[in-house]
Design a protein around this motif. Structure first.
Motif: not given
Length: 440
Positions: A334-341
């Motif tokens: 989830r942290m990765m996804a938010e950072a990618m965005v």
């Protein structure tokens, strides 16, 4: 002697670096254009008659046949998974940059022309057989007159002229493409061509590479780091087309067959901490840290080599990048996804929950693999494949990463996989031996 007029590239942003004489470019450029047309037209006609796009393997083989510029173009595609389709990114991982060595007589001629004196005035020994040969340059072992063992990187003849001619052709073709293809993002296409050109020009500028070495070596001194080194360049034996550097003796960190029983994990931690420190305390970061460019030296130090490809990142992107690194290390998808965005470029609202699920599936499969398979010798093909898959996921959600960010993430993934192989179980964000020094 009359001064030769200078050639101005068609690409307006790209006037940096040493220009090429118009006489040289006119002769070489005309021949190069004819060669390119003769190579491309039969293939293009076949695809046109069959009314289909070229298959990825066909396009890669064509690029390899076209030579240095297009090989580099292919490698650019391979390292830009958020820009190009996945099947092309995957195929261009195999874009070969190993070419036959040019004869030593030509190497001697280039070195003597660049240094302005006979070879024997600078070197007491100069190996006639190349240690390695790629599209832009080849490398020879030598010994200076003062006794230091060195390697000499010699640029092959006509590379800059061919590169400039090719990239001007590509630039014109992209402008034509923008006119005939509706809804083309003109800024993105022009920016991509400019970035490719600048990247290639930088690789051809050995003065810049020597300066990169000097900057990195100063960074090591200023931070009191005596556990890592980089080759010392010798400016009196170097030029824009010849780079003479200290020869480092060692083997790749991951080459366990040559380590002789030595534990490489300490060297890996030193390399990792040095790279992290360079992100905020050096003006660039090394952007090609496959294991062949990280040497465990005979004296126990780690040698960073090959500074032709470096990256720079904007300070405002650090927070998102730190979160992405943390997400990779802690498997917090989830942290990765938010950072990618946060770090990506997108015009649409992203479904973060769905993105999280796709990233989770990708890394679950990755964690089931042997890290040796992920690293795949000294080429990092497995890391490239991971980046390609991650970039494919991003593209599905309309996210496009800046290429500098992709380069940065690639190096972190290298280290993440090295840790799995050489220091399994280490948590990069919690182990006391890891010092990220982000200062954010």
């Amino acid at each position: 002697m009359a001064t030769i007029p200078r050639f101005k590239p068609l690409i307006p942003e790209l006037s940096a670096g040493r220009n090429i004489g118009i006489a040289e470019l006119g002769l070489r450029g005309s021949l190069r254009f004819a060669q390119t047309v003769a190579t491309v037209c039969p293939q293009a006609l076949k695809w046109l008659l069959q009314w289909r796009q070229p298959k990825p393997a066909e396009l890669r083989e064509l690029f390899e046949a076209l030579g240095a510029t297009y090989i580099k173009f292919g490698q650019f595609i391979a390292s830009s998974p958020s820009i190009f389709p996945k099947d092309y990114v995957d195929e261009f991982q195999a874009c070969l940059d190993q070419t036959p060595a040019i004869p030593f007589t030509k190497i001697r001629q280039i070195v003597e022309q660049e240094l302005g004196c006979p070879l024997e005035e600078v070197y007491q020994r100069f190996g006639e057989t190349a240690l390695a040969s790629a599209s832009i340059a080849q490398v020879h072992a030598a010994t200076l007159k003062t006794g230091e063992d060195v390697v000499v990187k010699v640029q092959k003849p006509g590379v800059r002229a061919v590169l400039t001619t090719d990239m001007n052709t590509v630039y014109v073709l992209t402008r034509v493409l923008e006119l005939i293809v509706p809804n083309t993002d003109r800024d993105a296409v022009a920016g991509l061509v400019a970035e490719m050109y600048q990247s290639m020009i930088d690789e051809c500028d050995f003065v810049k590479e020597a300066e990169n070495l000097n900057v990195f070596r100063r960074f090591l001194v200023e931070t009191g780091n005596d556990r890592v080194t980089a080759p010392k360049p010798y400016p009196k034996a170097s030029s824009a087309r010849v780079l003479t550097m200290e020869r480092l003796y060692g083997c790749a960190l991951t080459d366990q067959g040559l380590l002789g029983g030595r534990d490489p994990s300490e060297g890996l931690f030193n390399a990792l901490n040095t790279w992290f420190a360079s992100l905020t305390q050096c003006s660039f970061f090394h952007a090609d840290l496959h294991s062949g460019n990280l040497l465990l030296l005979d004296d126990g130090r780690v040698g960073f080599i090959d500074f032709g490809m470096v990256g720079r990142i904007q300070p405002e992107a650090w927070q998102a990048m730190f979160a992405l690194f943390n997400g990779v290390s802690s498997q917090n998808y989830r942290m990765m996804a938010e950072a990618m965005v946060a770090v990506g470029i997108t015009r649409d609202e992203v479904d973060v929950e769905a993105l999280t699920q796709d990233i989770t599936a990708l890394f679950t499969n990755l964690n089931a693999l042997d890290p040796v398979r992920v690293l795949e010798n000294n080429t990092g093909d497995g890391v490239n494949a991971l980046l390609s898959d991650l970039g494919g996921i991003a593209r599905n959600y309309g996210i496009r990463f800046p290429r500098s960010f992709t380069m940065l993430l690639k190096q972190f993934l290298y280290f993440d996989r090295y840790m799995e192989l050489l220091a399994p179980g280490v948590d990069l964000f919690r182990d006391e031996r890891v010092d990220m020094m982000f200062n954010i």
